[in-house]
Design an enzyme around this catalytic site. Sequence first.
Site, PDB file in Angstrom:
ATOM      1  N   THR A  49       0.831  -1.212   0.000  1.00  0.00           N
ATOM      2  CA  THR A  49       0.000   0.000   0.000  1.00  0.00           C
ATOM      3  C   THR A  49       0.858   1.251   0.000  1.00  0.00           C
ATOM      4  O   THR A  49       1.985   1.249   0.519  1.00  0.00           O
ATOM      5  CB  THR A  49      -0.873   0.011   1.280  1.00  0.00           C
ATOM      6  N   TYR A  88      -1.889   0.154  10.147  1.00  0.00           N
ATOM      7  CA  TYR A  88      -2.064  -0.543   8.873  1.00  0.00           C
ATOM      8  C   TYR A  88      -0.792  -0.409   8.017  1.00  0.00           C
ATOM      9  O   TYR A  88      -0.219  -1.400   7.555  1.00  0.00           O
ATOM     10  CB  TYR A  88      -3.276   0.051   8.136  1.00  0.00           C
TER      11      TYR A  88
END
Length: 328
Positions: free
Chosen positions: A116, A140
């Site tokens: 990501t 995250y």
Amino acid sequence: MRVLVVGGAGYIGSHICKALAERGDTPIVLDNLSRGHRHAVKWGPLIEQDVRNVSAVTQAMSDQGIDAVMHFAANIEVGEGQREPLAFWDNNVAGVVALLKAMERSDVLHLVFSSTCAVYGEPQTLPITEDEPRTPVNVYGQTKHVVELMLEDVSSRGALKYAALRYFNAAGASPDGEIGEEYDPETHLVPNALKAAAGLGGPMHLFGDDYDTPDGTCVRDFIHVMDLAQAHLKALDRLRQGADSFACNLGTGTGISVKEILDAVETVTGRPVPPTLSPRRPGDAAQLVSDTRLARELLNFSPIYSDAKTIIEHAWSFYARRWGLHPS
Ligand code: UDP
């Protein structure tokens, strides 16, 4: 090729399975169905199993004659990670440790890993290149960053070859409306805006309109999920052809603001989406836009569906069917 798609019942994983099958490969889904959907597994068998169960995953690899692995089974909602960090470290990091053990035992050497742009945190330069310092600002992003470090280490000492693909904002649905994005609770912009257009789930919250951007709302790099899928196939092929491990961004290089998305939703649906102005969401960077050169160079990748109108048309046609509406 027989590809184990870990997390293949989820949003991005299911689109990859469709793309694999469309070109003649067989996706074998391994998913614990904690967030994914049985109905999204349509192109090969489903093994209902948790990736952290090393012996079961090893067994599945040998039973299914797996040639390569793609990994999507992760917790992704940023706010949830801040509230429940251990669940994220466990699923996102321990899950990959277990997967690598199973791959080693099964002599499966190729892994495409779903990373990501959150690994970069608040970028210092735009567009963001792969050389940008990786300083994630939330749990995250930290879990994905740590897995990338682990992959770098493990592959430098052994036979593993991996591609870490750092997505910007995945959005849209398969062009035929067959599968799409279905999180519960839903936190992402495009589905929330379409829900509001459909008159479902209350008003659309606009998280801040005073950012230092042209229209005051955040700017993101939205990439159509089927474009992402094509990039994954190219990454897998590159590894299978003997390339070294690599990490690269997947985006379009074009920023689209939250307001522009809301305008596109109104145009496509013909329905108003009056947003309720809400406070900024903690951790939202003002602008995240990818540099696309490395993906072009390594993968010969350029997106074809990733303009706002196409993304929203495809998502709307999926939801219209799912919610029993007729797109107007
Ligand atoms: N956003 C918003 N309302 C929503 C969901 C998102 O205003 O209901 C904004 C959010 O603040 C961010 C952008 O839309 O600026 C994209 O958010 P999303 O959660 O879709 O993806 P992220 O960029 O966090 O990965």
